[in-house]
Design a protein around this motif. Structure first.
Motif, PDB file in Angstrom:
ATOM      1  N   GLU A 328       0.829  -1.204   0.000  1.00  0.00           N
ATOM      2  CA  GLU A 328       0.000   0.000   0.000  1.00  0.00           C
ATOM      3  C   GLU A 328       0.865   1.256   0.000  1.00  0.00           C
ATOM      4  O   GLU A 328       0.616   2.201  -0.746  1.00  0.00           O
ATOM      5  CB  GLU A 328      -0.924   0.006   1.222  1.00  0.00           C
ATOM      6  N   ILE A 329       1.882   1.243   0.859  1.00  0.00           N
ATOM      7  CA  ILE A 329       2.773   2.403   0.948  1.00  0.00           C
ATOM      8  C   ILE A 329       3.537   2.606  -0.360  1.00  0.00           C
ATOM      9  O   ILE A 329       3.665   3.727  -0.850  1.00  0.00           O
ATOM     10  CB  ILE A 329       3.752   2.233   2.127  1.00  0.00           C
ATOM     11  N   ASP A 334       5.284   5.602  -4.929  1.00  0.00           N
ATOM     12  CA  ASP A 334       5.713   5.710  -6.330  1.00  0.00           C
ATOM     13  C   ASP A 334       4.977   6.834  -7.050  1.00  0.00           C
ATOM     14  O   ASP A 334       5.545   7.491  -7.935  1.00  0.00           O
ATOM     15  CB  ASP A 334       5.470   4.384  -7.055  1.00  0.00           C
ATOM     16  N   GLN A 335       3.714   7.071  -6.694  1.00  0.00           N
ATOM     17  CA  GLN A 335       2.957   8.143  -7.335  1.00  0.00           C
ATOM     18  C   GLN A 335       3.558   9.511  -7.024  1.00  0.00           C
ATOM     19  O   GLN A 335       3.797  10.325  -7.926  1.00  0.00           O
ATOM     20  CB  GLN A 335       1.494   8.084  -6.885  1.00  0.00           C
ATOM     21  N   ILE A 346       7.622  21.243  -5.841  1.00  0.00           N
ATOM     22  CA  ILE A 346       6.193  20.932  -5.794  1.00  0.00           C
ATOM     23  C   ILE A 346       5.878  20.099  -4.559  1.00  0.00           C
ATOM     24  O   ILE A 346       4.888  20.359  -3.861  1.00  0.00           O
ATOM     25  CB  ILE A 346       5.770  20.191  -7.078  1.00  0.00           C
ATOM     26  N   ILE A 347       6.714  19.103  -4.255  1.00  0.00           N
ATOM     27  CA  ILE A 347       6.492  18.263  -3.080  1.00  0.00           C
ATOM     28  C   ILE A 347       6.608  19.083  -1.805  1.00  0.00           C
ATOM     29  O   ILE A 347       5.822  18.906  -0.861  1.00  0.00           O
ATOM     30  CB  ILE A 347       7.488  17.091  -3.065  1.00  0.00           C
ATOM     31  N   GLN A 348       7.579  19.989  -1.725  1.00  0.00           N
ATOM     32  CA  GLN A 348       7.734  20.833  -0.538  1.00  0.00           C
ATOM     33  C   GLN A 348       6.484  21.677  -0.292  1.00  0.00           C
ATOM     34  O   GLN A 348       6.021  21.804   0.851  1.00  0.00           O
ATOM     35  CB  GLN A 348       8.969  21.727  -0.690  1.00  0.00           C
ATOM     36  N   LEU A 349       5.922  22.229  -1.359  1.00  0.00           N
ATOM     37  CA  LEU A 349       4.698  23.025  -1.224  1.00  0.00           C
ATOM     38  C   LEU A 349       3.500  22.142  -0.892  1.00  0.00           C
ATOM     39  O   LEU A 349       2.597  22.553  -0.154  1.00  0.00           O
ATOM     40  CB  LEU A 349       4.450  23.816  -2.514  1.00  0.00           C
ATOM     41  N   LEU A 407      -2.469  15.143  -8.530  1.00  0.00           N
ATOM     42  CA  LEU A 407      -2.364  15.375  -7.093  1.00  0.00           C
ATOM     43  C   LEU A 407      -3.688  15.090  -6.384  1.00  0.00           C
ATOM     44  O   LEU A 407      -3.706  14.509  -5.288  1.00  0.00           O
ATOM     45  CB  LEU A 407      -1.928  16.817  -6.827  1.00  0.00           C
ATOM     46  N   ILE A 408      -4.771  15.511  -6.989  1.00  0.00           N
ATOM     47  CA  ILE A 408      -6.087  15.247  -6.392  1.00  0.00           C
ATOM     48  C   ILE A 408      -6.339  13.743  -6.321  1.00  0.00           C
ATOM     49  O   ILE A 408      -6.805  13.223  -5.302  1.00  0.00           O
ATOM     50  CB  ILE A 408      -7.181  15.958  -7.210  1.00  0.00           C
ATOM     51  N   ALA A 409      -6.017  13.045  -7.406  1.00  0.00           N
ATOM     52  CA  ALA A 409      -6.209  11.582  -7.424  1.00  0.00           C
ATOM     53  C   ALA A 409      -5.295  10.904  -6.403  1.00  0.00           C
ATOM     54  O   ALA A 409      -5.720  10.006  -5.670  1.00  0.00           O
ATOM     55  CB  ALA A 409      -5.945  11.042  -8.824  1.00  0.00           C
ATOM     56  N   TYR A 410      -4.026  11.340  -6.331  1.00  0.00           N
ATOM     57  CA  TYR A 410      -3.090  10.757  -5.370  1.00  0.00           C
ATOM     58  C   TYR A 410      -3.538  11.032  -3.937  1.00  0.00           C
ATOM     59  O   TYR A 410      -3.390  10.175  -3.055  1.00  0.00           O
ATOM     60  CB  TYR A 410      -1.684  11.329  -5.569  1.00  0.00           C
TER      61      TYR A 410
END
Length: 448
Positions: A328-329, A334-335, A346-349, A407-410
């Motif tokens: 699961e993790i 990976d996404q 982008i990840i930091q924000l 991002l919304i889907a993830y």
């Protein structure tokens, strides 16, 4: 006599330019006012006649010869000039335009060792794009070109809208009062929409304050390891991670570092004290997986934040979460890793935005109500807008839309996985002496 004068056609004044190195010729023309003399002077020269077409042909040939002498930096073929700050051919120019802003990374089947030449440039797009960047081609130049095209498109739309507006105003002259009232309302609403669209377009450009904040966020994230060093309950370079309890307690190191990062964010630090505790207790642990994408080393398949840390590998993570929890993790990891490889900012924000999200951890059913939810909402909204403006400016509109949709889907997928992962941890805790769990981890795991 008067009638004759009226019937005579009016004479038109004409100006004639005379080029001559002999001033006596100019004086003669002024004295005699002889136009035929002008013609002969223009046509007669003492030097050898050189047709104008000769100069044009020579200039054109010089340009062609100059272009032929340019060699494409990417593939070595004949270049057409400077494209995106590099001498390149039309083929490589078009290739860079198509692929420089792509969201999906290109992959090389030969570990990035492909030759990029005139005959082989189409064999490996990944190596060709890499050579474009290494040769100095700049993605920013393409963004500027796209922005100019967007401005031209908006101008054409505004011109069409002005025409439609004029036609609609003409229709208001009809003697139907009801129709005029309806059209007035529609035009007013339409004008308001245009103004809002114009404002939104301007917001896509980063202000100097936005750029400074982005630099600060990156600095805060790098500073988190140093600032959290003295407050760690365990030694990151010597902690054993062989048992479930040891591995569970080892989570405190990256979690405390991540918390140190959030404490440097002004908007988070200014929140109500109790609200900050609620957000930390319910959002910090779910964010650990996303945060680890910034420390993942693909060469060794390990997660390591600092060189002195004992790295995490798949076997270590399976100790805490089991095979099902690990799968699961990994699916969610990976996404977000896909985005982290594309742009770590982008990840930091995203980390800041999700930290400021009430109800992010759907696995917790007893999450308290915030004391000042409006302040949390405003802080979150600021970073969502900053994320949007940053992505629009750096990656363009189309890629930004793609990433936001993902991002919304993830986000939804990760929330659903949290329920399963939480259940696995609770099952493993049943056979564990909770007194050996660190106090910080007890608070994060909601163990009283």
């Amino acid at each position: 006599m008067t009638n004759e004068l009226l019937l005579q056609p009016k004479l038109k004044r004409r100006r004639i330019m005379i080029i001559s190195g002999d001033e006596s010729v100019i004086d003669e023309i002024q004295k005699t006012n002889n136009i035929s003399l002008c013609k002969s002077i223009i046509l007669d020269t003492l030097d050898e006649d050189i047709p104008i077409s000769h100069f044009e042909t020579e200039t054109t040939n010089q340009k062609k010869q100059q272009n032929i002498s340019l060699i494409c930096t990417i593939c070595g073929s004949n270049a057409s000039g400077y494209n995106f700050d590099v001498i390149s051919c039309e083929s490589c120019k078009s290739f860079f335009r198509r692929n420089a802003l792509r969201y999906s990374p290109l992959k090389c089947l030969h570990q990035g060792t492909c030759d990029v030449s005139f005959n082989l440039r189409r064999h490996c797009s990944a190596c060709r794009l890499t050579k474009c960047f290494n040769s100095g081609m700049r993605r920013e130049r393409l963004l500027i070109a796209e922005q100019k095209a967007e401005i031209r498109r908006h101008r054409r739309e505004n011109q069409n809208l002005n025409i439609n507006d004029q036609e609609s105003q003409l229709s208001l002259t009809l003697p139907l009062n009801d129709l005029s009232s309806i059209l007035d309302q529609e035009l007013s609403l339409f004008s308001q929409c245009l103004q809002e669209h114009s404002v939104q377009s301007k917001k896509t450009l980063l202000s100097p304050e936005d750029l400074q904040r982005l630099e600060s966020i990156q600095f805060f994230y790098q500073k988190r390891i140093e600032l959290a060093r003295d407050g760690l309950p365990l030694n990151s370079s010597s902690i054993p991670t062989t048992t479930f309890l040891q591995q569970l307690n080892s989570h405190s190191i990256p979690l405390l570092r991540l918390l140190t990062f959030f404490k440097q964010i002004p908007e988070f630090n200014e929140l109500n004290v109790d609200d900050k505790v609620i957000l930390i207790k319910f959002n910090l642990l779910p964010l650990l997986c996303i945060n680890c994408t910034l420390s993942y080393k693909s060469e060794t398949d390990q997660i390591i934040e600092s060189d002195s840390d004992i790295p995490w590998d798949p076997s270590v993570i399976q100790t805490v979460y089991g095979i099902d929890g690990f799968n699961e993790i990994k699916k969610n990891f990976d996404q977000f890793l896909y985005i982290a490889k594309y742009d770590q900012k982008i990840i930091q924000l995203i980390l800041i935005t999700f930290m400021l999200t009430k109800g992010f951890s759907v696995a917790a059913i007893d999450e308290p109500i915030l004391n000042d939810s409006i302040a949390v909402y405003r802080a979150q909204n600021y970073y969502i807008e900053l994320l949007w403006k940053y992505m629009i400016t750096v990656h363009g509109f189309e890629i930004t839309i793609q990433i936001f949709n993902k991002l919304i889907a993830y986000f939804i997928t990760w929330q659903a996985s949290q329920i399963k992962i939480r259940h696995i941890i609770e099952q493993n805790l049943l056979s564990t002496n909770i007194n050996e769990i660190l106090p910080f981890m007890k608070a994060i795991l909601h163990i009283s």
